[in-house]
Design a protein around this motif. Structure first.
Motif, PDB file in Angstrom:
ATOM      1  N   TRP A 192      14.448  20.309 -11.979  1.00  0.00           N
ATOM      2  CA  TRP A 192      14.122  18.939 -12.418  1.00  0.00           C
ATOM      3  C   TRP A 192      12.746  18.478 -11.954  1.00  0.00           C
ATOM      4  N   ARG A 196       9.674  17.467 -14.646  1.00  0.00           N
ATOM      5  CA  ARG A 196       8.886  16.223 -14.606  1.00  0.00           C
ATOM      6  C   ARG A 196       7.391  16.528 -14.597  1.00  0.00           C
ATOM      7  N   ARG A 200       4.736  15.161 -17.390  1.00  0.00           N
ATOM      8  CA  ARG A 200       3.507  14.436 -17.057  1.00  0.00           C
ATOM      9  C   ARG A 200       2.265  15.148 -17.566  1.00  0.00           C
ATOM     10  N   PRO A 216      20.197  15.856 -12.847  1.00  0.00           N
ATOM     11  CA  PRO A 216      19.223  15.278 -11.907  1.00  0.00           C
ATOM     12  C   PRO A 216      19.847  14.599 -10.695  1.00  0.00           C
ATOM     13  N   ASP A 217      21.073  14.081 -10.839  1.00  0.00           N
ATOM     14  CA  ASP A 217      21.713  13.413  -9.709  1.00  0.00           C
ATOM     15  C   ASP A 217      22.484  14.372  -8.804  1.00  0.00           C
ATOM     16  N   ALA A 230      20.150  15.131 -20.547  1.00  0.00           N
ATOM     17  CA  ALA A 230      19.517  14.613 -19.335  1.00  0.00           C
ATOM     18  C   ALA A 230      18.023  14.904 -19.338  1.00  0.00           C
ATOM     19  N   ALA A 231      17.653  16.103 -19.793  1.00  0.00           N
ATOM     20  CA  ALA A 231      16.230  16.447 -19.864  1.00  0.00           C
ATOM     21  C   ALA A 231      15.503  15.564 -20.861  1.00  0.00           C
ATOM     22  N   VAL A 234      14.788  12.296 -19.235  1.00  0.00           N
ATOM     23  CA  VAL A 234      13.685  12.403 -18.280  1.00  0.00           C
ATOM     24  C   VAL A 234      12.350  12.444 -19.015  1.00  0.00           C
ATOM     25  N   ALA A 237      11.479   9.054 -20.335  1.00  0.00           N
ATOM     26  CA  ALA A 237      11.104   8.134 -19.261  1.00  0.00           C
ATOM     27  C   ALA A 237       9.687   8.416 -18.763  1.00  0.00           C
ATOM     28  N   GLU A 238       9.349   9.696 -18.651  1.00  0.00           N
ATOM     29  CA  GLU A 238       7.999  10.065 -18.185  1.00  0.00           C
ATOM     30  C   GLU A 238       6.942   9.689 -19.200  1.00  0.00           C
TER      31      GLU A 238
END
Length: 240
Positions: A192, A196, A200, A216-217, A230-231, A234, A237-238
């Motif tokens: 994870w 990220r 980015r 991730p949790d 989940a990916a 992420v 969100a990024e």
């Protein structure tokens, strides 16, 4: 690009929903694509559950997955552990009756150039696997096939949550300038943090039960589709 890596060299003993048989791979691929995956990477398995380049095993896996997820590119491994030696891997590739869209070749392993040549000769795209902590980047830079690969799989083998991101940045530095698009990914607890970094930096990435069993949790994922969802969250969100 978000590739799902469905099973890897794992066995079902490691996860209750690890897909092995063609029908399991088909369902896992379809569910992962519905969750947001745009490409599939899988390890065809022999009857005893070990990774195989056998033409029958490869064809059965590809046929099932393509029927369940039409139009989605599907790739396979050519890792050194799938056959006794380089010559055996090359013979298997030349005997394939159904071709994947692409296949990964690990450049720190012996025979990478020969395996890549066999794939390219058959019109199969080559994903150049370059692992951190190896001399794969050096061998890849010297390869006559360097400019012919479809992408570079930059694999971060640092399995720690605290160190994987820095290892990823170091690997990217070693690969610069890249001769092809980079797909950056990690494994285990590093999966994870590396994903990220990929988000980015604007690189493609991958996720699936080959790379990690956890969300991730830290909770165990139910299946590949949950990891892909989940990916995707992420990555979105990024991007904000």
């Amino acid at each position: 690009m978000l590739q799902v890596c469905l099973n890897g060299a794992r066995s079902p003993r490691e996860h209750f929903h690890l897909p092995v048989r063609p029908e399991e791979l088909a369902k896992a691929a379809a569910d992962a694509v519905s969750a947001g995956a745009t490409d599939v990477h899988l390890h065809p398995k022999s009857a005893d559950g070990t990774d195989s380049l056998d033409p029958h095993s490869v064809a059965a896996a590809l046929r099932a997955v393509r029927a369940a997820a039409p139009g989605v590119p599907v790739g396979v491994t050519t890792g050194a552990w799938t056959a006794p030696d380089t010559a055996s891997r090359v013979r298997a590739i030349k005997a394939w009756t159904l071709l994947p869209d692409h296949a990964s070749v690990n450049w720190h392993e012996p025979g990478a150039d020969e395996v890549a040549a066999a794939l390219l000769e058959r019109g199969v795209g080559v994903e150049a696997g370059v692992f951190s902590g190896t001399d794969g980047d050096h061998h890849f830079r010297l390869s006559p096939h360097r400019s012919r690969v479809v992408r570079v799989l930059a694999e971060v083998t640092d399995r720690t949550a605290g160190g994987a991101a820095a290892t990823a940045e170091a690997l990217l530095t070693r690969l610069h300038p890249a001769s092809a698009p980079i797909l950056l990914h990690g494994e285990a607890a590093g999966a994870w943090p590396v994903l990220r970094v990929a988000a980015r930096r604007g690189f493609g990435t991958r996720i699936g039960l080959e790379d990690t069993l956890v969300l991730p949790d830290g909770q165990i994922a139910a299946d590949n589709a949950e990891l892909v969802a989940a990916a995707r969250a992420v990555l979105e969100a990024e991007a904000r």
